[in-house]
Design a protein around this motif. Structure first.
Motif, mmCIF file in Angstrom:
data_model
loop_
_atom_site.group_PDB
_atom_site.id
_atom_site.type_symbol
_atom_site.label_atom_id
_atom_site.label_comp_id
_atom_site.label_asym_id
_atom_site.label_seq_id
_atom_site.Cartn_x
_atom_site.Cartn_y
_atom_site.Cartn_z
ATOM 1 N N VAL A 40 0.819 -1.223 0.000
ATOM 2 C CA VAL A 40 0.000 0.000 0.000
ATOM 3 C C VAL A 40 0.849 1.268 0.000
ATOM 4 O O VAL A 40 0.331 2.380 -0.067
ATOM 5 N N GLY A 41 2.200 1.109 0.129
ATOM 6 C CA GLY A 41 3.068 2.271 0.124
ATOM 7 C C GLY A 41 3.684 2.597 1.471
ATOM 8 O O GLY A 41 4.084 3.731 1.722
ATOM 9 N N LYS A 42 3.794 1.592 2.371
ATOM 10 C CA LYS A 42 4.408 1.827 3.682
ATOM 11 C C LYS A 42 5.870 2.232 3.528
ATOM 12 O O LYS A 42 6.325 3.239 4.048
ATOM 13 N N THR A 43 6.628 1.428 2.771
ATOM 14 C CA THR A 43 8.056 1.693 2.618
ATOM 15 C C THR A 43 8.281 2.981 1.837
ATOM 16 O O THR A 43 9.128 3.801 2.203
ATOM 17 N N THR A 44 7.514 3.187 0.778
ATOM 18 C CA THR A 44 7.647 4.405 -0.032
ATOM 19 C C THR A 44 7.367 5.637 0.821
ATOM 20 O O THR A 44 8.068 6.644 0.720
ATOM 21 N N THR A 45 6.367 5.543 1.697
ATOM 22 C CA THR A 45 6.044 6.665 2.586
ATOM 23 C C THR A 45 7.127 6.837 3.649
ATOM 24 O O THR A 45 7.562 7.962 3.933
ATOM 25 N N SER A 46 7.622 5.736 4.210
ATOM 26 C CA SER A 46 8.669 5.813 5.247
ATOM 27 C C SER A 46 9.909 6.513 4.704
ATOM 28 O O SER A 46 10.460 7.421 5.331
ATOM 29 N N ILE A 47 10.362 6.070 3.536
ATOM 30 C CA ILE A 47 11.587 6.624 2.941
ATOM 31 C C ILE A 47 11.384 8.095 2.593
ATOM 32 O O ILE A 47 12.203 8.957 2.922
ATOM 33 N N ASN A 48 10.295 8.404 1.896
ATOM 34 C CA ASN A 48 10.156 9.745 1.337
ATOM 35 C C ASN A 48 9.689 10.781 2.344
ATOM 36 O O ASN A 48 10.064 11.960 2.241
ATOM 37 N N LEU A 49 8.931 10.362 3.343
ATOM 38 C CA LEU A 49 8.590 11.277 4.441
ATOM 39 C C LEU A 49 9.849 11.574 5.252
ATOM 40 O O LEU A 49 10.144 12.728 5.574
ATOM 41 N N SER A 50 10.635 10.540 5.552
ATOM 42 C CA SER A 50 11.878 10.734 6.310
ATOM 43 C C SER A 50 12.813 11.679 5.569
ATOM 44 O O SER A 50 13.396 12.595 6.162
ATOM 45 N N ALA A 51 12.947 11.465 4.259
ATOM 46 C CA ALA A 51 13.861 12.298 3.469
ATOM 47 C C ALA A 51 13.380 13.748 3.446
ATOM 48 O O ALA A 51 14.185 14.682 3.559
ATOM 49 N N ALA A 52 12.072 13.946 3.337
ATOM 50 C CA ALA A 52 11.532 15.313 3.289
ATOM 51 C C ALA A 52 11.708 16.016 4.641
ATOM 52 O O ALA A 52 12.013 17.208 4.697
ATOM 53 N N LEU A 53 11.555 15.265 5.719
ATOM 54 C CA LEU A 53 11.771 15.855 7.054
ATOM 55 C C LEU A 53 13.244 16.231 7.217
ATOM 56 O O LEU A 53 13.584 17.284 7.759
ATOM 57 N N ALA A 54 14.126 15.365 6.707
ATOM 58 C CA ALA A 54 15.575 15.645 6.793
ATOM 59 C C ALA A 54 15.926 16.863 5.938
ATOM 60 O O ALA A 54 16.764 17.684 6.317
ATOM 61 N N ALA A 55 15.253 16.992 4.782
ATOM 62 C CA ALA A 55 15.493 18.165 3.919
ATOM 63 C C ALA A 55 15.063 19.447 4.637
ATOM 64 O O ALA A 55 15.618 20.524 4.394
ATOM 65 N N ALA A 56 14.110 19.331 5.557
ATOM 66 C CA ALA A 56 13.663 20.491 6.347
ATOM 67 C C ALA A 56 14.546 20.651 7.592
ATOM 68 O O ALA A 56 14.196 21.325 8.550
ATOM 69 N N GLU A 57 15.704 20.000 7.553
ATOM 70 C CA GLU A 57 16.709 20.062 8.610
ATOM 71 C C GLU A 57 16.233 19.559 9.970
ATOM 72 O O GLU A 57 16.712 19.999 11.013
ATOM 73 N N LYS A 58 15.293 18.617 9.932
ATOM 74 C CA LYS A 58 14.922 17.912 11.155
ATOM 75 C C LYS A 58 15.812 16.668 11.250
ATOM 76 O O LYS A 58 15.932 15.935 10.280
ATOM 77 N N ARG A 59 16.391 16.446 12.417
ATOM 78 C CA ARG A 59 17.228 15.248 12.604
ATOM 79 C C ARG A 59 16.309 14.032 12.600
ATOM 80 O O ARG A 59 15.453 13.890 13.475
ATOM 81 N N THR A 60 16.473 13.179 11.592
ATOM 82 C CA THR A 60 15.510 12.102 11.361
ATOM 83 C C THR A 60 16.199 10.745 11.343
ATOM 84 O O THR A 60 17.283 10.603 10.750
ATOM 85 N N LEU A 61 15.596 9.767 12.002
ATOM 86 C CA LEU A 61 16.082 8.387 11.978
ATOM 87 C C LEU A 61 14.996 7.508 11.373
ATOM 88 O O LEU A 61 13.858 7.533 11.828
ATOM 89 N N LEU A 62 15.367 6.736 10.332
ATOM 90 C CA LEU A 62 14.441 5.775 9.729
ATOM 91 C C LEU A 62 14.832 4.379 10.188
ATOM 92 O O LEU A 62 15.981 3.956 10.024
ATOM 93 N N ILE A 63 13.897 3.660 10.796
ATOM 94 C CA ILE A 63 14.153 2.284 11.248
ATOM 95 C C ILE A 63 13.421 1.323 10.326
ATOM 96 O O ILE A 63 12.208 1.429 10.136
ATOM 97 N N ASP A 64 14.170 0.390 9.727
ATOM 98 C CA ASP A 64 13.572 -0.623 8.856
ATOM 99 C C ASP A 64 13.261 -1.845 9.715
ATOM 100 O O ASP A 64 14.159 -2.570 10.110
ATOM 101 N N LEU A 65 11.978 -2.051 9.969
ATOM 102 C CA LEU A 65 11.579 -3.161 10.838
ATOM 103 C C LEU A 65 10.932 -4.292 10.042
ATOM 104 O O LEU A 65 10.169 -5.101 10.561
ATOM 105 N N ASP A 66 11.278 -4.360 8.734
ATOM 106 C CA ASP A 66 10.701 -5.386 7.876
ATOM 107 C C ASP A 66 11.834 -6.265 7.358
ATOM 108 O O ASP A 66 12.813 -5.759 6.825
ATOM 109 N N SER A 67 11.698 -7.557 7.511
ATOM 110 C CA SER A 67 12.770 -8.479 7.090
ATOM 111 C C SER A 67 13.005 -8.439 5.573
ATOM 112 O O SER A 67 14.036 -8.891 5.093
ATOM 113 N N GLN A 68 12.064 -7.861 4.817
ATOM 114 C CA GLN A 68 12.302 -7.720 3.386
ATOM 115 C C GLN A 68 13.419 -6.707 3.128
ATOM 116 O O GLN A 68 14.027 -6.695 2.083
ATOM 117 N N GLY A 69 13.632 -5.779 4.082
ATOM 118 C CA GLY A 69 14.711 -4.806 3.959
ATOM 119 C C GLY A 69 14.527 -3.829 2.822
ATOM 120 O O GLY A 69 15.499 -3.287 2.309
#
Ligand SMILES: Nc1ncnc2c1ncn2[C@@H]1O[C@H](COP(=O)(O)OP(=O)(O)OP(=O)(O)O)[C@@H](O)[C@H]1O
Ligand SMILES: Nc1ncnc2c1ncn2[C@@H]1O[C@H](COP(=O)(O)OP(=O)(O)OP(=O)(O)O)[C@@H](O)[C@H]1O
Ligand SMILES: [Mg+2]
Ligand SMILES: [Mg+2]
Lengths: 256, 256
Positions: B14-43
């Motif tokens: 449904v777009g979980k990974t796509t949203t995780s990656i791109n929301l995290s990147a956009a927050l980081a672009a706004a200079e927010k210190r962001t950590l993305l945790i991959d909790l899916d064994s598919q990686g």
């Protein structure tokens, strides 16, 4: 003796349920006695065929955990030769409840022996994970069909799945064969689709079905009417591609 | 104190990974210190950001099961303010290994206390299931963002997920809030997309983000280059929609 086919891929949203429903329906249209088992607690195969998953009296959960006879859970559909064993959210508990059970991986296999003579094909729709339910499907099955979406992440997942299948072949079910890989949601206008198709065909050669399922909006509309594609829009590209897939399944008795 | 957001939906693809990656990147672009945790064994979040999941020295598995300090697992990315905790198939064993452990649902929550002060946002990508890993994410999180694909089956899944979230709120994490539902893969040419959008907005009202993520082929191409959309094609509709989503997240401190 029924041919038992598990539809598996731990990657989510690749077309497992859509393939389970529409391959089953096409086999039933060819007058093969077909049973579709919904082994996913989301119950998408159940609702995709028009049943209310919250109102079914018994589901696959009752057979797996409570020992209810699977023959008393078969639901009839609009297609004379297609029956369904439904599922719903009660199945969420099954993975945890099965953990403590002896021979927890082969429960489904033993259940299906009761209906083996009644059907030509038994198709099992599985959840997007490699947990105990999917292991049950892989131990019960003679062969596995792997839907692979024409997208980048879907390529990644194939190696993980192959590893799981060989573990199952070594430890639980030496007879398990890979019937084939079916490419889904192929969009001829999009480069990525062509790249994935080429890569999968080059890498997996004759294991890949000739039939390719195109991205076709009629396939995603059909479940909202509770119908397989051949009853919703028999002339659509989606319906034609699943007839072709069924033909390949019928012609090659049980895969490589 | 970091805002910890779990990206959850047991429906696959449904777009979980796509949203995780791109929301995290956009927050980081706004200079927010962001950590993305991959909790899916598919990686997928790990490879979608360009890492080779088979070659990472440590993954989230080592922190969850072996007690390796999470601060020694943080990987830097092309974005100064974005770090990643990777995952790979070793995580497949974690669900079974965690079953016997005391406080198995809150392992991740305790781990994250070690990095809480270092980040403004911690985003957790979860697998398509309601197992122990997703429960760990829901207990560690302050809020949850639910991507919902504009398709029929995705509608069905929302009720199941709501039930799980209220169970977690009752038993493990009373603070957990639903930050919002984000509609994904919206195709304006397709009736079904409009029907799902209307139904979700009518039913969930202000819980639904204003930003809608369109179906955009650039979003599905980006992971094959190991880049978030804003580094792959910053002018694409996909990139613009995730900037908008990030703006909504930044403006509403922690959801309703
Ligand atoms: N060929 C196709 N063309 C267009 N839409 C499709 C096609 N195949 C499947 N879909 C739609 O894509 C979505 C995902 O398909 P489906 O639910 O069958 O995948 P799945 O692998 O069973 O998902 P899950 O991992 O959640 O079990 C559904 O909304 C479905 O209607
Ligand atoms: N808005 C979009 N437009 C086009 N393609 C998209 C979009 N969002 C995601 N995709 C693609 O759709 C597929 C499914 O998305 P994704 O893998 O992010 O879903 P997921 O929910 O994380 O899946 P899983 O349940 O397997 O974890 C991927 O191939 C991804 O690249
Ligand atoms: Mg499914
Ligand atoms: Mg994912």
């Amino acid at each position: 003796m029924a041919e038992i086919i598990a539809i598996c891929n731990q990657k989510g949203g690749v077309g497992k349920t859509t393939t389970s429903i529409n391959l089953s329906a096409a086999l039933a249209a060819a007058e093969k006695r077909t049973l579709l088992i919904d082994l996913d607690s989301q119950g998408n195969a159940t609702t995709g065929l028009g049943f209310d998953k919250h109102k079914v009296e018994y589901s696959i959960y009752n057979a797996l955990i409570d020992g209810v006879d699977i023959t008393s859970i078969l639901l009839s559909t609009d297609l004379k030769y297609l029956k369904v064993v439904p599922s719903n959210t009660s199945l969420v508990g099954a993975e945890v409840e099965l953990v403590g059970v002896v021979s927890r991986e082969t429960r489904l296999k033993h259940l299906l022996q009761a209906v083996d003579d009644e059907f030509d094909y038994i198709i099992i729709d599985t959840p997007p994970s490699l947990g105990l339910l999917t292991l049950n499907a892989l131990s019960a099955a003679n062969s596995v069909i792997v839907p692979v979406q024409c997208e980048y992440y879907a390529l990644e997942g194939i190696a993980d799945l192959q590893r799981t299948i060989s573990l199952v072949q070594d430890r639980i079910n030496p007879e398990l064969k890979i019937f084939g890989i079916v490419l889904t949601m192929f969009d001829s206008r999009n480069n990525l689709s062509h790249q994935v198709l080429t890569e999968v065909k080059t890498h997996f050669k004759e294991v890949v079905f000739h039939s390719v399922i195109p991205r076709n909006v009629r396939l995603s509309e059909a479940p909202s009417y509770g119908k397989p594609i051949l009853l919703y829009d028999v002339n659509s590209k989606g319906a034609v591609s699943y007839f072709e897939l069924a033909k390949e399944v019928l012609m090659s008795e049980g895969g490589s």
